[in-house]
Design an enzyme around this catalytic site. Structure first.
Site, short mmCIF file in Angstrom:
data_model
loop_
_atom_site.label_atom_id
_atom_site.label_comp_id
_atom_site.label_asym_id
_atom_site.label_seq_id
_atom_site.Cartn_x
_atom_site.Cartn_y
_atom_site.Cartn_z
N ARG A 141 58.17 -60.65 46.34
CA ARG A 141 58.62 -59.70 45.33
C ARG A 141 58.95 -58.33 45.93
O ARG A 141 58.27 -57.34 45.67
CB ARG A 141 57.58 -59.53 44.22
CG ARG A 141 57.33 -60.78 43.43
CD ARG A 141 56.42 -60.50 42.25
NE ARG A 141 56.08 -61.71 41.52
CZ ARG A 141 55.28 -61.76 40.46
NH1 ARG A 141 54.76 -60.64 39.99
NH2 ARG A 141 55.02 -62.91 39.87
N ASP B 98 55.85 -51.86 39.22
CA ASP B 98 56.60 -52.72 38.31
C ASP B 98 57.53 -51.87 37.47
O ASP B 98 57.17 -50.76 37.03
CB ASP B 98 55.65 -53.50 37.39
CG ASP B 98 55.09 -54.75 38.05
OD1 ASP B 98 55.40 -54.98 39.23
OD2 ASP B 98 54.34 -55.48 37.39
N ASP C 156 47.36 -56.52 40.96
CA ASP C 156 48.62 -56.91 40.35
C ASP C 156 49.73 -56.40 41.27
O ASP C 156 49.66 -56.59 42.48
CB ASP C 156 48.71 -56.35 38.94
CG ASP C 156 49.81 -57.01 38.10
OD1 ASP C 156 50.41 -58.00 38.57
OD2 ASP C 156 50.07 -56.54 37.00
N ASP D 245 49.02 -52.02 37.91
CA ASP D 245 49.87 -51.65 39.03
C ASP D 245 49.53 -50.22 39.44
O ASP D 245 49.08 -49.41 38.62
CB ASP D 245 51.34 -51.72 38.63
CG ASP D 245 51.69 -53.06 38.01
OD1 ASP D 245 51.58 -54.07 38.72
OD2 ASP D 245 52.08 -53.09 36.83
#
Length: 439
Positions: free
Chosen positions: A317, A264, A260, A221
């Protein structure tokens, strides 16, 4: 006031041997860049702290980052090696790290990380579903070499952020290309004013058991917060830059996914505020909680606030949530034809979404904003879709009568400062979000 120049500990000398590293220790007044006229302390953005009541990161002790740094722990860096060296210097003493210009974390080629004997063509031949099938995960020599290659890349592009640190962009177009900020096991970190271009995973793993027809899974990330507390991410831009998913090849009928997430927040992270950021041009954007089986570490944590962020040209997301009490208010969402959903309702999630604004393509309705991964309640009040106030739960349920969502997440946020009417959110966020609008 002490004049600019070298401190008692000459940082540049301490970094001798780090290729291309430039670091300048600045006076405590915090002037930006090389020696010159100092700004008054009150205007030094590097010493700003998170305001009281500004989201979950303001809870308990609050978030101050490196605001208390002395002159020996204020650095300006112009290379990736310099950034890593600044992080490593001085332990957990409060520090300010100013990023000047764009730091290139992935200047090496994928071939530079590849283990001897790894060959993508051979990997594809060995694990072609026509040969390997879909019923077991890949293993064998090429998978072992892929994993070793991935470890070499990870070592190069990950940078571990220490506790009590403020990272801030200065000058023109500050940012990081291809690096991954690891906020891991620390407390009290601020990241502001940067453009963070997602790393490209050189060695994605093929997982034939992921879904009905397999998937390529990648790492890295742009920033990840795990097992850390009191983190404030503000006025940054997260983007795929010159390498959006549309430029990636496909193998076995699936995109060779080299990205990715953009951000996160996982594995016991707690007390996080993300404000006035831009999240752009990405698929799986922001995940809060990464596993249904992580209750031992995540239950009662993952308390996160997202406000006044711009989410544009994303697929999904924004965020997907497990476990956490997540407050999402006054964010602007601009969807394209690839739009899938924004709010993912996951295991034991407690999402509270208020006064957000969505601009969606004409063929995508309000029922798409929510997605039910697990049967947990969500509060959604005062949100607007294409200029109309919409009950997002009712809109979702109208489209999914066979698996409806329940209303009322069971809590109400109290840690907020300014809350704008939903109708003004698109303009307010467009005027204020992103690194160029810091200050």
């Amino acid at each position: 006031m002490r004049a600019h120049g070298k401190s008692k500990k000459t940082y540049a000398a301490a970094l001798a041997g780090a290729a291309g590293c430039t670091a300048v220790v600045l006076a405590v007044t915090g002037a930006v860049g090389t020696a010159g006229a100092a700004e008054p302390r009150a205007r030094d953005l590097a010493r700003q702290t998170l305001a009281e009541h500004d989201g979950w990161a303001s809870a308990t002790t609050g978030t101050t980052g490196g605001a208390a740094a002395d002159a020996d722990h204020v650095y300006t860096v112009t290379t990736w090696a310099g950034l890593k060296a600044a992080f490593a210097d001085g332990g957990t003493a409060p520090k300010i790290v100013r990023i000047k210009g764009t730091l290139d974390a992935d200047g090496a080629t994928c071939a530079d990380f590849a283990a001897d004997g790894y060959d993508l063509d051979q990997y594809l031949a060995d694990y072609d579903p026509a040969v390997w099938g879909y019923d077991k995960e890949v293993s064998g020599a090429q998978e072992d070499l892929r994993a070793a290659s991935a470890a070499a890349q990870a070592k190069a592009i990950k940078a571990n952020v220490p506790a009590n640190t403020t990272i801030i962009g200065v000058g023109k177009n500050p940012g990081i290309v291809g690096g991954s900020l690891q906020i891991n096991g620390v407390d009290n970190v601020i990241v502001r004013g940067l453009t963070l271009e997602s790393p490209l995973d050189c060695f994605p793993q093929w997982d034939p058991t992921d879904g009905d027809t397999g998937n390529w899974n990648s790492e890295y990330d742009s920033a990840v917060v795990y097992n850390s507390t009191h983190v404030w991410l503000d006025h940054n831009e997260f983007t795929d830059g010159d390498h959006p998913d549309s430029t990636l090849p496909s193998y076995f009928g699936r995109v060779y996914q080299q990205h990715d997430g953009e951000l996160d927040i996982v594995k016991g992270a707690d007390y996080v505020t993300a404000s006035w950021n831009v999240f752009a041009d990405h698929d799986k954007t922001l995940m809060i909680g990464n596993s249904n089986g992580a209750g031992a570490t995540d239950r009662g944590k993952l308390r996160v606030t997202l406000h006044h962020n711009l989410f544009k040209n994303l697929v999904e997301r924004a965020p997907r949530v497990r476990f956490g009490q997540v407050d999402v208010y006054n964010n602007s969402y601009v969807g394209t034809a690839d739009y899938s959903y924004s709010f993912g309702i996951g295991f034991e999630s407690q999402l509270y979404a208020e006064k957000n604004a969505f601009t969606l393509p004409k063929d995508i309705g309000a029922g798409a904003v929510l997605h039910r991964w697990d049967d947990y309640p969500v509060t959604a009040v005062g949100n607007q879709v294409d200029g109309r106030t919409v009950d997002l739960v009712a809109a979702y349920n109208a489209d999914h009568a066979d698996a409806p969502l329940r209303a009322d997440a069971g809590w109400k946020p109290t840690l907020r400062t300014r809350v704008d009417p939903a109708k003004s959110v698109p303009k307010v966020v467009a005027r204020g979000a992103g690194p160029e609008r810091l200050g």
